[in-house]
Design a protein around this motif. Sequence first.
Motif, short mmCIF file in Angstrom:
data_model
loop_
_atom_site.label_atom_id
_atom_site.label_comp_id
_atom_site.label_asym_id
_atom_site.label_seq_id
_atom_site.Cartn_x
_atom_site.Cartn_y
_atom_site.Cartn_z
N UNK A 1 0.67 -0.73 -0.50
CA UNK A 1 0.13 0.21 0.08
C UNK A 1 0.53 1.61 0.09
N UNK A 2 1.93 1.43 0.67
CA UNK A 2 3.02 2.80 0.79
C UNK A 2 3.25 2.24 -0.60
N UNK A 3 3.94 1.52 -1.53
CA UNK A 3 4.12 1.61 -2.99
C UNK A 3 3.11 2.05 -3.66
N UNK A 4 1.63 1.99 -3.56
CA UNK A 4 0.97 2.79 -4.17
C UNK A 4 0.50 4.60 -3.73
N UNK A 5 0.46 4.44 -2.53
CA UNK A 5 0.52 5.76 -1.70
C UNK A 5 2.37 6.24 -2.47
N UNK A 6 3.25 6.23 -2.61
CA UNK A 6 4.13 6.60 -3.14
C UNK A 6 4.63 6.60 -4.55
N UNK A 7 3.64 5.47 -5.15
CA UNK A 7 3.90 5.30 -6.74
C UNK A 7 4.89 5.00 -7.30
N UNK A 8 5.40 3.89 -6.54
CA UNK A 8 5.97 3.47 -7.23
C UNK A 8 6.40 2.28 -7.30
N UNK A 9 7.70 1.08 -7.41
CA UNK A 9 7.16 -0.67 -6.94
C UNK A 9 7.01 -1.03 -6.22
N UNK A 10 6.81 -1.85 -5.47
CA UNK A 10 6.90 -2.53 -4.33
C UNK A 10 8.76 -2.45 -3.78
N UNK A 11 9.05 -2.90 -5.28
CA UNK A 11 11.08 -3.16 -5.54
C UNK A 11 11.92 -2.12 -4.55
N UNK A 12 11.14 -1.08 -4.68
CA UNK A 12 11.12 0.28 -4.38
C UNK A 12 11.14 0.50 -3.13
N UNK A 13 10.21 -0.21 -2.57
CA UNK A 13 10.40 0.50 -1.52
C UNK A 13 10.50 -0.73 -0.34
N UNK A 14 11.26 -1.95 -0.82
CA UNK A 14 11.79 -3.40 -0.21
C UNK A 14 13.58 -3.68 -0.96
N UNK A 15 13.55 -1.83 -1.27
CA UNK A 15 15.16 -1.47 -2.09
C UNK A 15 15.95 -0.89 -0.23
N UNK A 16 14.52 0.14 0.23
CA UNK A 16 14.75 0.93 1.39
C UNK A 16 14.84 0.54 2.89
N UNK A 17 13.44 -0.54 2.35
CA UNK A 17 12.46 -0.68 4.01
C UNK A 17 12.43 -2.16 3.58
N UNK A 18 13.31 -2.67 4.75
CA UNK A 18 13.10 -4.03 4.85
C UNK A 18 12.17 -5.39 5.01
N UNK A 19 11.04 -4.54 6.34
CA UNK A 19 10.49 -4.73 6.61
C UNK A 19 9.67 -3.89 6.66
N UNK A 20 8.01 -3.92 7.69
CA UNK A 20 7.06 -2.74 7.54
C UNK A 20 7.68 -2.25 9.04
N UNK A 21 7.29 -3.09 9.93
CA UNK A 21 8.63 -2.50 11.06
C UNK A 21 9.51 -1.73 10.94
N UNK A 22 10.56 -2.09 9.69
CA UNK A 22 11.59 -0.39 9.89
C UNK A 22 11.05 0.22 9.51
N UNK A 23 10.24 0.23 8.67
CA UNK A 23 9.55 1.52 7.42
C UNK A 23 8.47 2.58 8.80
N UNK A 24 7.70 1.61 9.68
CA UNK A 24 7.32 2.74 10.50
C UNK A 24 8.41 3.11 11.86
N UNK A 25 9.61 2.71 12.01
CA UNK A 25 10.61 2.74 13.59
C UNK A 25 11.36 4.20 12.42
N UNK A 26 11.01 3.82 11.04
CA UNK A 26 11.69 5.35 9.81
C UNK A 26 10.53 6.13 10.12
N UNK A 27 9.93 6.50 10.49
CA UNK A 27 8.49 7.25 10.80
C UNK A 27 8.30 8.00 12.12
#
Length: 190
Positions: A32-58
Amino acid sequence: MAKPIGKSKQELIQAAMQCLVDNGIANFTLKLVATYADVTQGTIYYHFKTKEQILLEIIKYICEDSWGKLFENDQFTISAALEIIKSRFKNDAFYHKLLISLIVLGFNNPLIKEQLGQVLMNENDSLLFGIKKLWRASPIDGVSLTTWSIFFNALIDGIAIQLITCEDFPIDTFYKELEKILITIQQLEE
């Protein structure tokens, strides 16, 4: 994995924050983050390996951004600090819901626990920096400014729990009266 072309990590965090606000923690996914950012899921996984990691970054972003705004003009005041803290309650208090959810995850995940501990220590340090701008010394003998910063951080997070769980929590009244308490404490030091 090659670095994807497109959005910066900061832009992805912004998209993730909007996704979180719009959908809540329970429905938050990297897809869903990839959809909001208008990028592929691969782009999201490149920067954030897990859901928890992106939540910590927030969480880290919100903390650094709010304290950065407070200190950018060297105008730290009790009122300004309380306004920054109150701003974290916008959007249905997602910052504190997220923080509390990550704390619970940290019970069984040492990495999350360690990273959250660092976030809280950074928050304490930011509060200590602000307190030192207001007070030359502690208003109470034998109580360090470090202890005051930890106390205030714990107070704010504890109030957040009440705000999240109590539908009619008197947030405006509470913060107005808290400001009076803090100004009175500050006057004790003078």
